[in-house]
Write a protein that holds these residues in place. Structure first.
Motif, PDB file in Angstrom:
ATOM      1  N   ALA A   2       0.879  -1.132  -0.001  1.00  0.00           N
ATOM      2  CA  ALA A   2       0.041   0.171   0.129  1.00  0.00           C
ATOM      3  C   ALA A   2       0.891   1.264  -0.029  1.00  0.00           C
ATOM      4  O   ALA A   2       2.126   1.181   0.396  1.00  0.00           O
ATOM      5  N   LYS A   3       0.119   2.511  -0.659  1.00  0.00           N
ATOM      6  CA  LYS A   3       1.067   3.563  -0.429  1.00  0.00           C
ATOM      7  C   LYS A   3       1.033   3.953   0.883  1.00  0.00           C
ATOM      8  O   LYS A   3       0.571   3.775   1.789  1.00  0.00           O
ATOM      9  N   LYS A   4       2.188   4.854   1.177  1.00  0.00           N
ATOM     10  CA  LYS A   4       2.778   5.001   2.381  1.00  0.00           C
ATOM     11  C   LYS A   4       1.769   5.987   3.233  1.00  0.00           C
ATOM     12  O   LYS A   4       1.617   5.720   4.466  1.00  0.00           O
ATOM     13  N   ASP A   5       1.139   6.877   2.592  1.00  0.00           N
ATOM     14  CA  ASP A   5       0.079   7.663   3.250  1.00  0.00           C
ATOM     15  C   ASP A   5      -1.088   7.034   3.357  1.00  0.00           C
ATOM     16  O   ASP A   5      -2.274   7.818   3.675  1.00  0.00           O
ATOM     17  N   ALA A   6      -1.673   5.938   2.661  1.00  0.00           N
ATOM     18  CA  ALA A   6      -2.730   5.104   2.857  1.00  0.00           C
ATOM     19  C   ALA A   6      -3.069   4.978   4.237  1.00  0.00           C
ATOM     20  O   ALA A   6      -2.139   4.289   5.152  1.00  0.00           O
ATOM     21  N   PRO A   7      -4.542   5.231   4.745  1.00  0.00           N
ATOM     22  CA  PRO A   7      -4.842   4.820   5.913  1.00  0.00           C
ATOM     23  C   PRO A   7      -4.988   3.548   6.305  1.00  0.00           C
ATOM     24  O   PRO A   7      -5.327   2.718   5.107  1.00  0.00           O
ATOM     25  N   PRO A   8      -4.996   2.940   7.388  1.00  0.00           N
ATOM     26  CA  PRO A   8      -5.051   1.597   7.609  1.00  0.00           C
ATOM     27  C   PRO A   8      -6.644   1.103   7.246  1.00  0.00           C
ATOM     28  O   PRO A   8      -7.504   2.122   7.026  1.00  0.00           O
ATOM     29  N   ARG A   9      -6.876  -0.057   6.726  1.00  0.00           N
ATOM     30  CA  ARG A   9      -8.035  -0.422   6.049  1.00  0.00           C
ATOM     31  C   ARG A   9      -9.159  -0.358   7.064  1.00  0.00           C
ATOM     32  O   ARG A   9     -10.321   0.131   6.747  1.00  0.00           O
ATOM     33  N   ASP A  11      -9.370   1.856   9.466  1.00  0.00           N
ATOM     34  CA  ASP A  11      -9.729   3.412   9.589  1.00  0.00           C
ATOM     35  C   ASP A  11     -10.644   3.853   8.538  1.00  0.00           C
ATOM     36  O   ASP A  11     -11.641   4.641   8.551  1.00  0.00           O
ATOM     37  N   ARG A  12     -10.176   3.427   7.180  1.00  0.00           N
ATOM     38  CA  ARG A  12     -11.148   3.800   6.163  1.00  0.00           C
ATOM     39  C   ARG A  12     -12.681   3.273   6.183  1.00  0.00           C
ATOM     40  O   ARG A  12     -13.523   3.773   5.871  1.00  0.00           O
ATOM     41  N   LYS A  13     -12.633   1.857   6.429  1.00  0.00           N
ATOM     42  CA  LYS A  13     -14.059   1.294   6.530  1.00  0.00           C
ATOM     43  C   LYS A  13     -14.970   1.997   7.528  1.00  0.00           C
ATOM     44  O   LYS A  13     -15.835   2.228   7.386  1.00  0.00           O
ATOM     45  N   GLU A  67     -16.739  13.187   8.490  1.00  0.00           N
ATOM     46  CA  GLU A  67     -16.140  13.522   7.422  1.00  0.00           C
ATOM     47  C   GLU A  67     -14.768  14.456   7.884  1.00  0.00           C
ATOM     48  O   GLU A  67     -14.107  14.778   7.146  1.00  0.00           O
ATOM     49  N   SER A  68     -14.784  14.902   9.040  1.00  0.00           N
ATOM     50  CA  SER A  68     -13.773  15.584   9.624  1.00  0.00           C
ATOM     51  C   SER A  68     -12.481  15.095   9.864  1.00  0.00           C
ATOM     52  O   SER A  68     -11.383  15.548  10.019  1.00  0.00           O
ATOM     53  N   TYR A  69     -12.426  13.722   9.934  1.00  0.00           N
ATOM     54  CA  TYR A  69     -11.278  12.951   9.887  1.00  0.00           C
ATOM     55  C   TYR A  69     -10.887  12.888   8.508  1.00  0.00           C
ATOM     56  O   TYR A  69     -11.271  12.431   7.622  1.00  0.00           O
ATOM     57  N   ASP A  70      -9.459  13.414   8.280  1.00  0.00           N
ATOM     58  CA  ASP A  70      -8.666  13.084   7.002  1.00  0.00           C
ATOM     59  C   ASP A  70      -7.764  12.155   7.174  1.00  0.00           C
ATOM     60  O   ASP A  70      -6.637  12.397   7.687  1.00  0.00           O
ATOM     61  N   PRO A  71      -7.981  11.122   6.508  1.00  0.00           N
ATOM     62  CA  PRO A  71      -7.182   9.938   6.566  1.00  0.00           C
ATOM     63  C   PRO A  71      -5.423  10.351   6.120  1.00  0.00           C
ATOM     64  O   PRO A  71      -4.497   9.446   6.536  1.00  0.00           O
ATOM     65  N   LYS A  72      -5.366  11.286   5.432  1.00  0.00           N
ATOM     66  CA  LYS A  72      -4.140  11.756   4.792  1.00  0.00           C
ATOM     67  C   LYS A  72      -3.309  12.316   6.025  1.00  0.00           C
ATOM     68  O   LYS A  72      -2.074  12.172   5.919  1.00  0.00           O
TER      69      LYS A  72
END
Length: 191
Positions: A2-9, A11-13, A67-72
């Motif tokens: 995975a890309k380095k800045d991608a959030p853990p799975r 977290d995204r879900k 939506e205020s959480y920014d995974p980046k």
């Protein structure tokens, strides 16, 4: 990979589920982070009732504003800890400022800021320790809470003395960052 800045799975879900308004997602989120949130709030405020209030505020904010959480910006755990810290510090400042205004305060505005900084450093140290990988945390716990030297720590953990020294050094370096606090960051920013 995975890309380095991608959030853990997870977290995204979780963010997606919260955005869809899934009540079960909020329950899972609460189960995972309630002790972190309450512990950090209590560490800053030194008041059980106030920590309960901040805990409710944090989970209400998460439910109403997923939506205020920014995974980046980092993991969900860091975001919720930062949000908790910010709200607790705001509550501490408001409470102490009101007490000062009533004449019942315990000190000057400068003393209030020192108190806020001490509480922030303590809360950050707690967060760092609980977020550490288990091997580092285990070494620090043995060395500092059980008063074991690095040789005893190595023997307790079944590792080499060099590895025990490495873990202790790295753990202490991480803890030293607790003192590197500036102004309270916004949620999602590095704490």
């Amino acid at each position: 990979m995975a890309k380095k800045d991608a959030p853990p799975r997870w977290d995204r879900k979780m963010q997606q589920r919260l955005a869809r308004g899934e009540a079960a997602a909020l329950g899972e989120f609460y189960d995972r982070f309630a002790s972190l949130v309450h512990g950090l709030a209590h560490r800053v405020l030194e008041d059980e009732e106030a920590a309960d209030g901040i805990t409710r505020e944090v989970f209400a904010h998460v439910w109403e504003n997923p939506e205020s959480y920014d995974p980046k910006q980092g993991p969900l755990r860091t975001w919720v800890a930062t949000l908790t810290h910010r709200l607790a510090v705001q509550r501490l400042r408001a409470t102490e400022t009101a007490a000062l205004a009533r004449g019942g305060g315990r000190g000057t505005p400068e003393e209030l800021e020192r108190k806020v900084r001490r509480a922030s450093v303590a809360a950050r140290a707690d967060y760092i320790v609980t977020s550490m990988p288990v091997p580092l945390r285990a070494a620090l716990e043995r060395a500092y809470f059980q008063r074991r030297d690095y040789r005893q720590t190595a023997a307790d953990l079944g590792i080499t003395e060099d590895e025990a020294r490495r873990r202790l050094r790295l753990g202490l370096q991480l803890l030293a960052t607790a003192h590197d606090t500036g102004p309270s960051p916004e949620p999602g920013a590095a704490w």
